[in-house]
Design a protein around this motif. Structure first.
Motif, mmCIF file in Angstrom:
data_model
loop_
_atom_site.group_PDB
_atom_site.id
_atom_site.type_symbol
_atom_site.label_atom_id
_atom_site.label_comp_id
_atom_site.label_asym_id
_atom_site.label_seq_id
_atom_site.Cartn_x
_atom_site.Cartn_y
_atom_site.Cartn_z
ATOM 1 N N PRO A 70 -38.316 15.565 31.997
ATOM 2 C CA PRO A 70 -39.588 16.204 31.639
ATOM 3 C C PRO A 70 -40.553 15.229 30.966
ATOM 4 O O PRO A 70 -40.120 14.345 30.205
ATOM 5 N N HIS A 71 -41.844 15.398 31.232
ATOM 6 C CA HIS A 71 -42.818 14.446 30.695
ATOM 7 C C HIS A 71 -42.823 14.423 29.173
ATOM 8 O O HIS A 71 -43.080 13.386 28.560
ATOM 9 N N THR A 72 -42.513 15.561 28.556
ATOM 10 C CA THR A 72 -42.453 15.595 27.089
ATOM 11 C C THR A 72 -41.299 14.727 26.570
ATOM 12 O O THR A 72 -41.417 14.076 25.530
ATOM 13 N N THR A 73 -40.196 14.739 27.315
ATOM 14 C CA THR A 73 -39.046 13.911 26.938
ATOM 15 C C THR A 73 -39.373 12.438 27.084
ATOM 16 O O THR A 73 -39.105 11.625 26.186
ATOM 17 N N VAL A 74 -39.969 12.080 28.224
ATOM 18 C CA VAL A 74 -40.305 10.676 28.474
ATOM 19 C C VAL A 74 -41.315 10.175 27.442
ATOM 20 O O VAL A 74 -41.155 9.080 26.880
ATOM 21 N N PHE A 75 -42.335 10.982 27.156
ATOM 22 C CA PHE A 75 -43.325 10.579 26.153
ATOM 23 C C PHE A 75 -42.690 10.466 24.775
ATOM 24 O O PHE A 75 -43.040 9.574 23.991
ATOM 25 N N GLY A 76 -41.731 11.333 24.477
ATOM 26 C CA GLY A 76 -41.038 11.245 23.192
ATOM 27 C C GLY A 76 -40.301 9.928 23.035
ATOM 28 O O GLY A 76 -40.334 9.304 21.971
ATOM 29 N N TYR A 77 -39.630 9.494 24.091
ATOM 30 C CA TYR A 77 -38.939 8.200 24.052
ATOM 31 C C TYR A 77 -39.950 7.061 23.930
ATOM 32 O O TYR A 77 -39.742 6.118 23.153
ATOM 33 N N PHE A 78 -41.022 7.151 24.705
ATOM 34 C CA PHE A 78 -42.052 6.106 24.643
ATOM 35 C C PHE A 78 -42.613 5.989 23.223
ATOM 36 O O PHE A 78 -42.789 4.884 22.701
ATOM 37 N N SER A 79 -42.890 7.122 22.591
ATOM 38 C CA SER A 79 -43.428 7.117 21.222
ATOM 39 C C SER A 79 -42.426 6.530 20.240
ATOM 40 O O SER A 79 -42.779 5.734 19.361
ATOM 41 N N ALA A 80 -41.155 6.923 20.390
ATOM 42 C CA ALA A 80 -40.119 6.415 19.477
ATOM 43 C C ALA A 80 -39.932 4.918 19.668
ATOM 44 O O ALA A 80 -39.813 4.168 18.684
ATOM 45 N N TRP A 81 -39.899 4.456 20.914
ATOM 46 C CA TRP A 81 -39.714 3.028 21.194
ATOM 47 C C TRP A 81 -40.921 2.209 20.751
ATOM 48 O O TRP A 81 -40.785 1.036 20.424
ATOM 49 N N THR A 82 -42.096 2.843 20.737
ATOM 50 C CA THR A 82 -43.287 2.165 20.228
ATOM 51 C C THR A 82 -43.197 2.031 18.712
ATOM 52 O O THR A 82 -43.438 0.963 18.149
ATOM 53 N N ALA A 83 -42.845 3.130 18.053
ATOM 54 C CA ALA A 83 -42.827 3.159 16.587
ATOM 55 C C ALA A 83 -41.799 2.208 15.990
ATOM 56 O O ALA A 83 -42.063 1.558 14.964
ATOM 57 N N ASP A 84 -40.616 2.117 16.622
ATOM 58 C CA ASP A 84 -39.571 1.269 16.027
ATOM 59 C C ASP A 84 -39.467 -0.119 16.652
ATOM 60 O O ASP A 84 -38.573 -0.891 16.327
ATOM 61 N N GLY A 85 -40.383 -0.438 17.571
ATOM 62 C CA GLY A 85 -40.430 -1.792 18.128
ATOM 63 C C GLY A 85 -39.458 -2.062 19.254
ATOM 64 O O GLY A 85 -39.283 -3.226 19.646
ATOM 65 N N THR A 86 -38.841 -1.029 19.823
ATOM 66 C CA THR A 86 -37.850 -1.247 20.876
ATOM 67 C C THR A 86 -38.480 -1.834 22.137
ATOM 68 O O THR A 86 -37.909 -2.737 22.773
ATOM 69 N N ILE A 87 -39.664 -1.348 22.511
ATOM 70 C CA ILE A 87 -40.334 -1.886 23.704
ATOM 71 C C ILE A 87 -40.682 -3.357 23.489
ATOM 72 O O ILE A 87 -40.503 -4.196 24.374
ATOM 73 N N GLU A 88 -41.157 -3.674 22.289
ATOM 74 C CA GLU A 88 -41.464 -5.074 21.983
ATOM 75 C C GLU A 88 -40.188 -5.920 22.012
ATOM 76 O O GLU A 88 -40.188 -7.055 22.501
ATOM 77 N N LYS A 89 -39.090 -5.373 21.514
ATOM 78 C CA LYS A 89 -37.807 -6.087 21.507
ATOM 79 C C LYS A 89 -37.340 -6.385 22.927
ATOM 80 O O LYS A 89 -36.823 -7.477 23.210
ATOM 81 N N LEU A 90 -37.538 -5.445 23.841
ATOM 82 C CA LEU A 90 -37.194 -5.672 25.242
ATOM 83 C C LEU A 90 -37.992 -6.848 25.806
ATOM 84 O O LEU A 90 -37.454 -7.707 26.504
ATOM 85 N N GLY A 91 -39.293 -6.863 25.500
ATOM 86 C CA GLY A 91 -40.139 -7.952 25.984
ATOM 87 C C GLY A 91 -39.711 -9.301 25.448
ATOM 88 O O GLY A 91 -39.670 -10.293 26.184
ATOM 89 N N VAL A 92 -39.373 -9.361 24.170
ATOM 90 C CA VAL A 92 -38.931 -10.614 23.549
ATOM 91 C C VAL A 92 -37.635 -11.101 24.188
ATOM 92 O O VAL A 92 -37.465 -12.292 24.485
#
Length: 278
Positions: A70-92
């Motif tokens: 569900p889009h709400t679930t995906v957006f929730g993960y995106f928001s959490a990964w943004t807030a705690d730096g997980t997406i940035e960590k993947l890029g690094v």
């Protein structure tokens, strides 16, 4: 239940193998602090596939195909990964792999800085926007730092009215803190005396590379062409053709999956999709 048909943006097994340890570790850490009530747990690979699909195609969150979570679930993960730096960590993580494959040290010693002003969607709060007087664009400004291979190091999103000089000072401070090996930066003429002096106090030699005014139209600018190409890679992802994100932090985070997709394909030897090879 039969597996769904794949989308062009889906992760291959090889690319997922590069990301899976980081995301699995993230989930394990989160579960330590959760109540563990036994609710349905989303497939992390499918969540990442959904984010990459949205990033590449430019659709709104609500328009995600039904065979994704569900889009709400995906957006929730995106928001959490943004807030705690997980997406940035993947890029690094992927950045270091690609640099080593290219025969470079994992930590760069030089970088290129540039900015891009883009129009915003009607849903973007007015107080996060501004007018780029030079380019006559009302919207937001993306300021990025890339290494000499054009791979993303840092990104910040501000109102378009924020000067390159001011954004450059912020980025130089972050570079010095996050990437202490960097001692050289190339910029255009928008980054003036204050940014150059600030870089010097941080131990970073900021070199202004002007455009060749003797050439009419397009011309390749030494060093700076690298970051222009990076913007070209980013703009192939339709979600980034305009700024649709309510929060500037989400705007910054939405730029990272575009580069993560590029890095993952480089790391696994898969050919990135280009205009010439759809």
């Amino acid at each position: 239940m039969a597996p769904r048909l794949p989308y062009l943006s889906d992760l291959s097994d090889a690319r997922w193998a590069l990301m899976e340890p980081i995301l699995t570790a993230w989930r394990a850490e989160r579960q330590k602090n959760s109540l563990n009530l036994g609710g349905k747990v989303a497939d992390l690979r499918e969540v990442m596939n959904a984010i990459l699909y949205l990033n590449r195609t430019g659709i709104p969150w609500r328009y995600l195909p039904h065979d994704f979570p569900p889009h709400t679930t995906v957006f929730g993960y995106f928001s959490a990964w943004t807030a705690d730096g997980t997406i940035e960590k993947l890029g690094v993580h992927l950045h270091g792999i690609v640099r080593q494959q290219e025969g470079r040290a994992s930590e760069p010693t030089a970088c290129v800085i540039d900015a891009q002003s883009v129009k915003t969607a009607p849903s973007v709060p007015v107080d996060t926007q501004g007018t780029d007087a030079g380019k006559k664009i009302v919207g937001r400004k993306r300021s990025i730092v890339v290494d000499t291979l054009g791979l993303l190091l840092l990104v910040t999103v501000t109102a378009a009215s924020v000067s390159d000089n001011e954004a450059g000072i912020q980025l130089l401070s972050r570079i010095a803190a996050d990437r202490p090996t960097i001692s050289k930066a190339w910029v255009d003429t928008g980054y003036k005396k204050k940014a150059i002096e600030h870089g010097a106090t941080l131990g970073i030699d900021v070199d202004v590379v002007p455009r060749n005014t003797q050439v009419k139209g397009f011309s390749v600018t030494p060093r700076r062409w690298v970051v222009e190409r990076s913007f070209g890679w980013i703009m192939m992802h339709r979600r980034l053709a305009r700024d649709y994100e309510t929060k500037p932090a989400h705007s910054e985070s939405m730029i990272r999956p575009a580069m993560i997709s590029n890095l993952a394909k480089r790391a696994t030897g898969e050919t990135p999709i280009t205009w010439h090879k759809p």
